[in-house]
Design a protein around this motif. Structure first.
Motif, short mmCIF file in Angstrom:
data_model
loop_
_atom_site.label_atom_id
_atom_site.label_comp_id
_atom_site.label_asym_id
_atom_site.label_seq_id
_atom_site.Cartn_x
_atom_site.Cartn_y
_atom_site.Cartn_z
N LYS A 149 13.38 -49.43 42.55
CA LYS A 149 13.24 -48.93 43.92
C LYS A 149 11.83 -48.42 44.21
N ASN A 150 10.98 -48.38 43.19
CA ASN A 150 9.57 -48.02 43.41
C ASN A 150 8.74 -48.65 42.30
N ASP A 151 7.42 -48.60 42.45
CA ASP A 151 6.54 -49.30 41.50
C ASP A 151 6.55 -48.67 40.11
N LEU A 152 6.72 -47.35 40.03
CA LEU A 152 6.81 -46.69 38.73
C LEU A 152 8.00 -47.24 37.94
N ALA A 153 9.13 -47.34 38.61
CA ALA A 153 10.34 -47.86 37.96
C ALA A 153 10.15 -49.33 37.59
N HIS A 154 9.51 -50.09 38.48
CA HIS A 154 9.30 -51.51 38.25
C HIS A 154 8.49 -51.74 36.96
N GLU A 155 7.37 -51.02 36.84
CA GLU A 155 6.51 -51.21 35.67
C GLU A 155 7.24 -50.80 34.39
N SER A 156 8.02 -49.72 34.45
CA SER A 156 8.75 -49.26 33.27
C SER A 156 9.80 -50.28 32.84
N LEU A 157 10.55 -50.81 33.79
CA LEU A 157 11.61 -51.77 33.45
C LEU A 157 11.03 -53.08 32.93
N VAL A 158 9.94 -53.55 33.53
CA VAL A 158 9.29 -54.77 33.06
C VAL A 158 8.77 -54.57 31.63
N ASN A 159 8.16 -53.41 31.37
CA ASN A 159 7.66 -53.12 30.02
C ASN A 159 8.80 -53.12 29.00
#
Length: 303
Positions: A149-159
């Motif tokens: 739902k936000n870019d912080l979460a996106h980067e964490s999940l992709v990592n």
């Protein structure tokens, strides 16, 4: 502009070109393919053709795929099955038959359309066509997806996906009776050189590892659970075909004679990840869809 090639095999002789091409990729609509043909983005043996062209054996088709237009994705009210939601992440159970995100020519009815009506805040890292989407499952695969739902979460999940720390377990029914209870398939996957819309095991491919466990055996079929270590396109479907046990109902990788299910018997039942903000491990499980349960019951009766 991306270029793809396809050579017409015997079983596609006599079929209309627009039908053949729209079947190559579940994200391509027939209307979209017809427009590409009219715009002369599709050539057969180096020649431009009409949308009703009938294919011949060994026709060499070149498709110049136009760059996707940045289009507004329309929010659509849907009865989504949300398993978890907070300010950062959302977990949804995608039904069989639903495409995850829009593509030009296929802009409505996707999971993203429904998500945009459900919540206005989705990460923008993947652009307007794929807001919040960090991983996908195929159109005809059901099951759990995590959404940022936000870019912080996106980067964490992709990592976490890159680091292979996300738990992803799938239930599947395959042709054949697997004799051993456990197995690991470690075979690299790349685009199929003969069919660019399919994937195949290839020495030049990216590393792909699938672990599987037999849950139940039937006459001519096996019910299994697969755990992904990597997440390549069509990974389970390609790997199970590679070892001689293709998925039931799979129109792309299954045998010619398979059960008509409207797609492969594959369900992403378990999803676990570390919450991007709290650091807590979260795990979710979605029950088998009705068609899958009914198929298992039928196999038990026949057995």
């Amino acid at each position: 502009m991306e270029k793809m090639e396809h050579i017409i095999p015997e079983e596609q002789v006599g079929e209309r070109i627009d039908k053949v091409l729209s079947a190559l990729n579940e994200e391509w609509s027939r209307t979209q393919v017809q427009q590409w043909i009219k715009d002369e983005n599709v050539l057969v043996n180096g020649q431009k053709i009409k949308t009703n062209y009938k294919c011949s054996i060994n026709d060499q088709i070149v498709i110049n795929i136009p760059e996707p237009e940045e289009l507004d994705v329309v929010p659509e009210e849907m009865n989504l099955e949300i398993y978890y939601e907070d300010h950062d992440v959302l977990v949804v159970n995608k039904p069989k038959g639903m495409v995850v995100h829009p593509a030009p020519g296929h802009l409505t009815g996707t999971l993203v359309n429904g998500l945009m009506a459900h919540c206005k805040d989705l990460s923008g890292i993947n652009g307007v066509m794929r807001p919040g989407i960090v991983h996908r499952i195929d159109k005809d695969t059901s099951g759990l997806l995590m959404v940022a739902k936000n870019d912080l979460a996106h980067e964490s999940l992709v990592n976490q996906l890159v680091e292979k720390s996300v738990t992803r377990k799938y239930k599947a029914i395959v042709h054949g009776v697997i004799p051993h209870d456990y197995g690991t398939i470690d075979a690299p996957i790349a685009r199929d050189q003969k069919d660019r819309q399919s994937m195949a095991v290839s020495d030049n491919g990216k590393k792909a590892v699938t672990h599987f466990q037999v849950l139940e055996r039937f006459n001519d079929f096996t019910y299994i659970e697969c755990q992904l270590e990597t997440g390549r396109t069509h990974q389970i479907r390609v790997h199970m075909k590679y070892i001689g046990y293709p998925l039931v109902g799979d129109p792309k990788y299954g045998p010619r004679k398979t059960l008509e299910l409207g797609g492969q018997a594959l369900h992403a039942g378990v999803l676990g990840f570390i919450h991007p903000r709290s650091g807590d491990y979260l795990e979710f499980e979605a029950p088998l869809p009705a068609y899958f349960e009914q198929l298992l019951e039928q196999l038990k009766i026949n057995h």
